[in-house]
Design an enzyme around this catalytic site. Structure first.
Site, PDB file in Angstrom:
ATOM      1  N   GLY A 147       2.685  -1.033   4.387  1.00  0.00           N
ATOM      2  CA  GLY A 147       2.656   0.374   4.006  1.00  0.00           C
ATOM      3  C   GLY A 147       4.065   0.903   3.805  1.00  0.00           C
ATOM      4  O   GLY A 147       4.697   0.696   2.763  1.00  0.00           O
ATOM      5  N   GLY A 148       4.587   1.561   4.829  1.00  0.00           N
ATOM      6  CA  GLY A 148       5.893   2.232   4.756  1.00  0.00           C
ATOM      7  C   GLY A 148       7.008   1.377   4.164  1.00  0.00           C
ATOM      8  O   GLY A 148       7.781   1.849   3.325  1.00  0.00           O
ATOM      9  N   ASN A 158       0.866  -1.191   0.000  1.00  0.00           N
ATOM     10  CA  ASN A 158       0.000   0.000   0.000  1.00  0.00           C
ATOM     11  C   ASN A 158       0.893   1.229   0.000  1.00  0.00           C
ATOM     12  O   ASN A 158       1.479   1.578   1.027  1.00  0.00           O
ATOM     13  CB  ASN A 158      -0.896  -0.023   1.249  1.00  0.00           C
ATOM     14  CG  ASN A 158      -1.729   1.242   1.370  1.00  0.00           C
ATOM     15  OD1 ASN A 158      -1.914   1.967   0.396  1.00  0.00           O
ATOM     16  ND2 ASN A 158      -2.226   1.511   2.578  1.00  0.00           N
ATOM     17  N   TRP A 159       0.991   1.890  -1.159  1.00  0.00           N
ATOM     18  CA  TRP A 159       1.900   3.050  -1.263  1.00  0.00           C
ATOM     19  C   TRP A 159       1.308   4.302  -0.640  1.00  0.00           C
ATOM     20  O   TRP A 159       1.976   5.337  -0.581  1.00  0.00           O
ATOM     21  CB  TRP A 159       2.226   3.324  -2.735  1.00  0.00           C
ATOM     22  CG  TRP A 159       3.037   2.255  -3.406  1.00  0.00           C
ATOM     23  CD1 TRP A 159       3.630   1.168  -2.803  1.00  0.00           C
ATOM     24  CD2 TRP A 159       3.359   2.166  -4.799  1.00  0.00           C
ATOM     25  NE1 TRP A 159       4.294   0.411  -3.741  1.00  0.00           N
ATOM     26  CE2 TRP A 159       4.148   0.993  -4.967  1.00  0.00           C
ATOM     27  CE3 TRP A 159       3.071   2.949  -5.908  1.00  0.00           C
ATOM     28  CZ2 TRP A 159       4.636   0.603  -6.218  1.00  0.00           C
ATOM     29  CZ3 TRP A 159       3.563   2.557  -7.147  1.00  0.00           C
ATOM     30  CH2 TRP A 159       4.345   1.396  -7.300  1.00  0.00           C
ATOM     31  N   LYS A 160       0.050   4.256  -0.266  1.00  0.00           N
ATOM     32  CA  LYS A 160      -0.636   5.447   0.276  1.00  0.00           C
ATOM     33  C   LYS A 160      -0.474   6.621  -0.713  1.00  0.00           C
ATOM     34  O   LYS A 160      -0.430   6.393  -1.910  1.00  0.00           O
ATOM     35  CB  LYS A 160      -0.130   5.790   1.673  1.00  0.00           C
ATOM     36  CG  LYS A 160      -0.065   4.548   2.579  1.00  0.00           C
ATOM     37  CD  LYS A 160       0.126   4.884   4.016  1.00  0.00           C
ATOM     38  CE  LYS A 160       0.423   3.611   4.800  1.00  0.00           C
ATOM     39  NZ  LYS A 160       0.036   3.679   6.180  1.00  0.00           N
ATOM     40  N   SER A 164       3.131  -1.859  10.598  1.00  0.00           N
ATOM     41  CA  SER A 164       4.577  -1.757  10.825  1.00  0.00           C
ATOM     42  C   SER A 164       5.344  -3.040  10.525  1.00  0.00           C
ATOM     43  O   SER A 164       6.271  -3.410  11.253  1.00  0.00           O
ATOM     44  CB  SER A 164       4.857  -1.289  12.259  1.00  0.00           C
ATOM     45  OG  SER A 164       4.357   0.025  12.447  1.00  0.00           O
ATOM     46  N   HIS A 198      -9.687   1.200   5.020  1.00  0.00           N
ATOM     47  CA  HIS A 198      -8.384   1.425   5.673  1.00  0.00           C
ATOM     48  C   HIS A 198      -8.577   2.407   6.833  1.00  0.00           C
ATOM     49  O   HIS A 198      -9.380   3.348   6.730  1.00  0.00           O
ATOM     50  CB  HIS A 198      -7.386   1.986   4.654  1.00  0.00           C
ATOM     51  CG  HIS A 198      -5.981   1.955   5.164  1.00  0.00           C
ATOM     52  ND1 HIS A 198      -5.503   2.904   6.035  1.00  0.00           N
ATOM     53  CD2 HIS A 198      -4.967   1.077   4.959  1.00  0.00           C
ATOM     54  CE1 HIS A 198      -4.240   2.618   6.333  1.00  0.00           C
ATOM     55  NE2 HIS A 198      -3.890   1.511   5.696  1.00  0.00           N
ATOM     56  N   GLU A 216      -5.673  -4.992  10.943  1.00  0.00           N
ATOM     57  CA  GLU A 216      -4.698  -3.916  11.090  1.00  0.00           C
ATOM     58  C   GLU A 216      -4.987  -3.135  12.369  1.00  0.00           C
ATOM     59  O   GLU A 216      -5.822  -2.206  12.350  1.00  0.00           O
ATOM     60  CB  GLU A 216      -4.787  -2.959   9.902  1.00  0.00           C
ATOM     61  CG  GLU A 216      -4.452  -3.589   8.573  1.00  0.00           C
ATOM     62  CD  GLU A 216      -3.848  -2.568   7.622  1.00  0.00           C
ATOM     63  OE1 GLU A 216      -2.685  -2.752   7.264  1.00  0.00           O
ATOM     64  OE2 GLU A 216      -4.501  -1.584   7.288  1.00  0.00           O
ATOM     65  N   GLU A 228      -6.910   4.821   7.800  1.00  0.00           N
ATOM     66  CA  GLU A 228      -6.680   6.236   7.453  1.00  0.00           C
ATOM     67  C   GLU A 228      -7.905   6.830   6.768  1.00  0.00           C
ATOM     68  O   GLU A 228      -8.181   8.018   6.885  1.00  0.00           O
ATOM     69  CB  GLU A 228      -5.414   6.354   6.583  1.00  0.00           C
ATOM     70  CG  GLU A 228      -4.152   6.144   7.423  1.00  0.00           C
ATOM     71  CD  GLU A 228      -2.955   5.591   6.663  1.00  0.00           C
ATOM     72  OE1 GLU A 228      -2.958   5.615   5.431  1.00  0.00           O
ATOM     73  OE2 GLU A 228      -2.017   5.109   7.340  1.00  0.00           O
ATOM     74  N   GLY A 238       1.928   2.527  10.771  1.00  0.00           N
ATOM     75  CA  GLY A 238       2.836   3.652  10.579  1.00  0.00           C
ATOM     76  C   GLY A 238       3.483   4.152  11.863  1.00  0.00           C
ATOM     77  O   GLY A 238       4.039   5.253  11.891  1.00  0.00           O
TER      78      GLY A 238
HETATM   79  C1  PEP Z   1      -0.998   0.169   5.963  1.00  0.00           C
HETATM   80  O1  PEP Z   1      -0.882   1.155   5.241  1.00  0.00           O
HETATM   81  O2  PEP Z   1      -2.015  -0.523   5.899  1.00  0.00           O
HETATM   82  C2  PEP Z   1       0.065  -0.149   6.905  1.00  0.00           C
HETATM   83  C3  PEP Z   1      -0.011  -1.260   7.574  1.00  0.00           C
HETATM   84  O3  PEP Z   1       1.076   0.770   7.007  1.00  0.00           O
HETATM   85  P1  PEP Z   1       2.498   0.532   7.746  1.00  0.00           P
HETATM   86  O4  PEP Z   1       3.051  -0.781   7.203  1.00  0.00           O
HETATM   87  O5  PEP Z   1       3.314   1.694   7.375  1.00  0.00           O
HETATM   88  O6  PEP Z   1       2.229   0.402   9.212  1.00  0.00           O
END
Ligand code: PEP
Length: 256
Positions: A236-237, A9-11, A215, A97, A169, A99, A175
């Protein structure tokens, strides 16, 4: 044993040129290594979907979107429909999600509408659920998840639910660099399966893909994603840099 599913997930990151370069490099890696031990989905921003699709077309990498609107067309300025996503080559759509829930006030009811629209279009939803830090500290994770499942999966029949991926999640882990422990993840995944069995049936509860997100890094991915009940990860990150995402892909291979 089902293949693990790894979703990047590049956001709100990467323009078209950067997205294309990443997709090209990932395709090279997948083809050079004849990758077959896991399924990979990349979810770029809307603006890069088509360009990425051109680069991964015909490869083992699938395309996903990060969000969608539930109406099929009309006067909804700025929104994107499931048909538009399909026309770009999307196979998966992230729905709910955290966010989206926290910044854009998406409720379980809205997410249910999105989920139904995604299914009607023949796309596969990745439904995100999970508790906030406050809910975690109040020890009401199971109640929160139960409510999310009941509302988000309302009106979904047994045939349709088979195409859904659930991403557990914990919001406090997204994040933040603070991941859930393998034990916490396993417990919650088992709880989700128990609820799915009650809402649908045992076969669906066993076969439904439930992945973890929060994370994930190349350092912890092997531990977090190894339990049998964890069918993969939403990253994500750590998916933004291709080297780091490839390390996560490799770590899952070692679990076999
Ligand atoms: C996500 O965007 O769903 C996520 C889990 O982000 P991160 O890996 O950065 O925590």
């Amino acid at each position: 044993m089902t293949k693990k599913l790894l979703v990047a997930n590049w956001k709100m990151n990467k323009g078209v040129v950067q997205s294309q370069q990443y997709a090209e490099d990932l395709r090279l890696y997948v083809e050079k290594t004849r990758l077959s031990h896991c399924e990979i989905v990349i979810c770029p921003p809307f603006t890069s979907l088509e360009a990425v699709q051109r680069k991964i077309n015909g490869s083992a990498i699938s395309l996903g979107a990060q969000n969608v609107f539930y109406e099929s067309s009309g006067a909804y300025t700025g929104e994107i429909s499931t048909g538009m996503l399909k026309s770009c080559g999307c196979e998966y759509v992230i729905t709910g999600h955290s966010e989206r829930r926290s910044h854009f006030n998406e409720t379980n009811l809205i997410i249910n509408k999105k989920l139904m629209a995604v299914i009607d279009e023949g796309l596969k939803p990745i439904l995100c659920i999970g508790e906030t830090l406050q809910e975690h500290e109040d020890k009401i994770t199971e109640a929160v998840i139960e409510e999310q499942l009941h509302i988000c999966l309302a009106h979904i029949d047994e045939e349709a639910v088979k195409n859904i991926v659930i991403a557990y999640e914990p919001v406090w882990a997204i994040g933040t660099g603070k991941n859930a422990t393998p034990h916490q993840i396993e417990n919650t995944h088992n709880f989700i399966r128990k609820k799915i069995k009650k809402m649908f049936n045992e076969e669906i509860s066993r076969s439904l893909r439930i992945i973890y997100g929060g994370s994930i890094t190349p350092e912890n991915s092997r531990d977090l994603l190894s339990p049998e009940t964890v069918n993969g990860g939403l990253v994500g990150g750590s998916s933004l840099e291709i080297d780091s995402f490839i390390k996560i892909i490799e770590s899952v291979k070692l679990n076999k």
